[in-house]
Write a protein that holds these residues in place. Structure first.
Motif, PDB file in Angstrom:
ATOM      1  N   TYR A  17      41.267  11.968  39.013  1.00 29.28           N
ATOM      2  CA  TYR A  17      42.147  12.775  39.865  1.00 29.28           C
ATOM      3  C   TYR A  17      42.095  14.261  39.515  1.00 29.28           C
ATOM      4  N   ILE A  18      41.713  14.554  38.278  1.00 32.92           N
ATOM      5  CA  ILE A  18      41.737  15.948  37.853  1.00 32.92           C
ATOM      6  C   ILE A  18      40.319  16.498  37.907  1.00 32.92           C
ATOM      7  N   ASP A  19      39.988  17.078  39.053  1.00 27.51           N
ATOM      8  CA  ASP A  19      38.595  17.466  39.282  1.00 27.51           C
ATOM      9  C   ASP A  19      38.404  18.973  39.335  1.00 27.51           C
ATOM     10  N   THR A  20      39.447  19.725  38.959  1.00 29.19           N
ATOM     11  CA  THR A  20      39.392  21.172  39.116  1.00 29.19           C
ATOM     12  C   THR A  20      39.772  21.870  37.815  1.00 29.19           C
ATOM     13  N   VAL A  21      38.977  22.872  37.450  1.00 32.31           N
ATOM     14  CA  VAL A  21      39.295  23.651  36.249  1.00 32.31           C
ATOM     15  C   VAL A  21      39.624  25.078  36.668  1.00 32.31           C
ATOM     16  N   LEU A  22      40.645  25.622  36.053  1.00 32.68           N
ATOM     17  CA  LEU A  22      41.015  27.016  36.307  1.00 32.68           C
ATOM     18  C   LEU A  22      40.957  27.778  34.993  1.00 32.68           C
ATOM     19  N   ILE A  23      40.231  28.907  35.010  1.00 33.95           N
ATOM     20  CA  ILE A  23      40.093  29.694  33.787  1.00 33.95           C
ATOM     21  C   ILE A  23      40.497  31.149  34.043  1.00 33.95           C
ATOM     22  N   PRO A  24      41.576  31.588  33.419  1.00 38.83           N
ATOM     23  CA  PRO A  24      41.947  32.994  33.539  1.00 38.83           C
ATOM     24  C   PRO A  24      41.005  33.844  32.693  1.00 38.83           C
ATOM     25  N   MET A  25      40.566  34.981  33.234  1.00 32.88           N
ATOM     26  CA  MET A  25      39.668  35.863  32.489  1.00 32.88           C
ATOM     27  C   MET A  25      40.471  37.056  32.005  1.00 32.88           C
ATOM     28  N   VAL A  26      40.483  37.229  30.689  1.00 33.09           N
ATOM     29  CA  VAL A  26      41.391  38.187  30.084  1.00 33.09           C
ATOM     30  C   VAL A  26      40.629  39.256  29.309  1.00 33.09           C
ATOM     31  N   PRO A  27      40.750  40.510  29.733  1.00 32.56           N
ATOM     32  CA  PRO A  27      40.024  41.594  29.067  1.00 32.56           C
ATOM     33  C   PRO A  27      40.789  42.200  27.890  1.00 32.56           C
ATOM     34  N   ILE A  28      40.025  42.632  26.884  1.00 31.70           N
ATOM     35  CA  ILE A  28      40.628  43.346  25.756  1.00 31.70           C
ATOM     36  C   ILE A  28      39.933  44.688  25.615  1.00 31.70           C
ATOM     37  N   SER A  29      40.712  45.720  25.343  1.00 33.48           N
ATOM     38  CA  SER A  29      40.150  47.044  25.115  1.00 33.48           C
ATOM     39  C   SER A  29      41.189  47.854  24.357  1.00 33.48           C
ATOM     40  N   PHE A  30      40.707  48.743  23.466  1.00 29.61           N
ATOM     41  CA  PHE A  30      41.680  49.545  22.722  1.00 29.61           C
ATOM     42  C   PHE A  30      41.536  51.033  23.028  1.00 29.61           C
ATOM     43  N   ASP A  31      40.773  51.359  24.056  1.00 31.10           N
ATOM     44  CA  ASP A  31      40.683  52.767  24.438  1.00 31.10           C
ATOM     45  C   ASP A  31      41.682  53.055  25.556  1.00 31.10           C
ATOM     46  N   GLU A  32      41.397  54.079  26.359  1.00 29.29           N
ATOM     47  CA  GLU A  32      42.366  54.449  27.398  1.00 29.29           C
ATOM     48  C   GLU A  32      42.510  53.372  28.467  1.00 29.29           C
ATOM     49  N   ARG A  33      41.598  52.427  28.507  1.00 33.24           N
ATOM     50  CA  ARG A  33      41.719  51.362  29.493  1.00 33.24           C
ATOM     51  C   ARG A  33      42.585  50.212  28.993  1.00 33.24           C
TER      52      ARG A  33
END
Lengths: 158, 169
Positions: A17-33
């Protein structure tokens, strides 16, 4: 389902029944962004959690795919290819990455994966109820997207 | 000078009784405190949470009601949002159904599928429930939707934190 011991047990029992995967994409940065990256991460993770709550019985929400903003496109592609490869090996029919970073678009497309791209909304100055209203609103639109994708896949099989 | 002399024996027995008594009290007091603790505890608002819904506003059409409360898990306090589908049945009784599908826990919606009007529909695996929460045979769910307990106070609807299972509803 989430990546917890309890949900994993349910997952192994009801794999079909569980046929779907969801992956959040999370960025890391320590500059002005950095601030935008953090704000985007927060937003994407809240959205992902709410989607999981709505579709708990069909979606497995994995821990975030974490990357640094100063990775080159090549690095990013290599990393994502590995993830993609591992996840498609298993019986998952649908694989969705969710991100507020547009640079993933072409990379995911090359892998023939699905990227849900949502421009991030800064939530830091909002109180609980308003935050929820915004997340709710965004998620509502995404729910149909999932249902349509599932329906389309069923129509092909039928 | 007083004529009352304390003998060595008396002095010793007083001392022992004093110290022993002190020790006995020290060990019994916490036990007593624990025994009466439930009586002393302040009732933390009860187990019912106020919603923003007035009872007169409810109709026989299920409406979505969200309510929030704080939950402590270890030392971590989190805000929990619960959702209920609330309506009045033919007899005017309030029914508050949990939206959590009894199959694998997706969120069901009222009247959301064109093919199944006036039923609760689960978008994950097409589970169906009648208005009173009874699962429709032939769809994945194995039991009826859970129900919240409710209270009415000053015309406002209060719901229990958790929904509980119904048998043969």
């Amino acid at each position: 389902m989430r990546w917890t011991a309890q949900d994993f047990s349910t997952f192994t029992l009801s794999k079909e029944y569980i046929d779907t995967v969801l992956i959040p994409m999370v960025p890391i940065s320590f500059d002005e962004r950095g601030k935008d990256a953090a704000s985007g991460s927060e937003f994407i993770q809240m959205i992902a959690i709410e989607i999981e709550r709505q579709f708990k019985g069909r979606i497995l929400l994995l821990p975030s795919f974490v990357y640094f903003l100063n990775f080159s496109d090549q690095d990013k592609k290599m990393l994502l290819t590995k993830w993609h490869h591992e996840l498609t090996k298993k019986s998952f029919k649908h694989l969705f990455f969710i991100s507020s970073d547009q640079s993933w678009k072409s990379i995911v497309e090359q892998l023939k994966g699905e990227l849900i791209w949502i421009p991030s909304i800064p939530l830091e100055h909002l109180d609980g109820t308003n935050k929820m209203a915004i997340i709710d609103n965004q998620v509502k639109q995404l729910l149909n997207f999932f249902v349509e994708k599932w329906q389309a896949a069923e129509d092909v099989n039928a | 000078m007083s004529e009352q002399r304390v003998t060595r024996r008396q002095f010793l027995s007083y001392t022992i009784m004093g110290v022993g008594g002190f020790m006995a009290v020290a060990s019994v007091m916490p036990m007593l405190r624990m025994a009466v603790d439930p009586v002393l505890q302040v009732e933390a608002g009860g187990d019912f949470i106020a919603t923003t819904v007035k009872v007169d506003e409810l109709t026989n059409e299920p409406t979505r009601v969200d309510f929030q409360f704080e939950q402590e898990d270890g030392w971590y306090t989190s805000n929990v949002t619960q959702t209920a589908w609330v309506y009045k049945d033919d007899k005017g009784e309030i029914i508050a159904l949990s939206p959590v599908c009894k199959h694998l826990g997706c969120t069901v919606n009222w009247n959301s599928n064109k093919d199944h009007p006036n039923q609760f529909f689960c978008p994950c695996h097409k589970g169906l429930y009648e208005k009173d929460g009874t699962n429709v045979p032939g769809t994945p769910p194995r039991g009826p939707l859970d129900r919240y307990k409710y209270k009415v106070k000053d015309g406002v609807l209060y719901l229990s934190r958790r929904a509980s299972a119904v048998r043969g509803a």
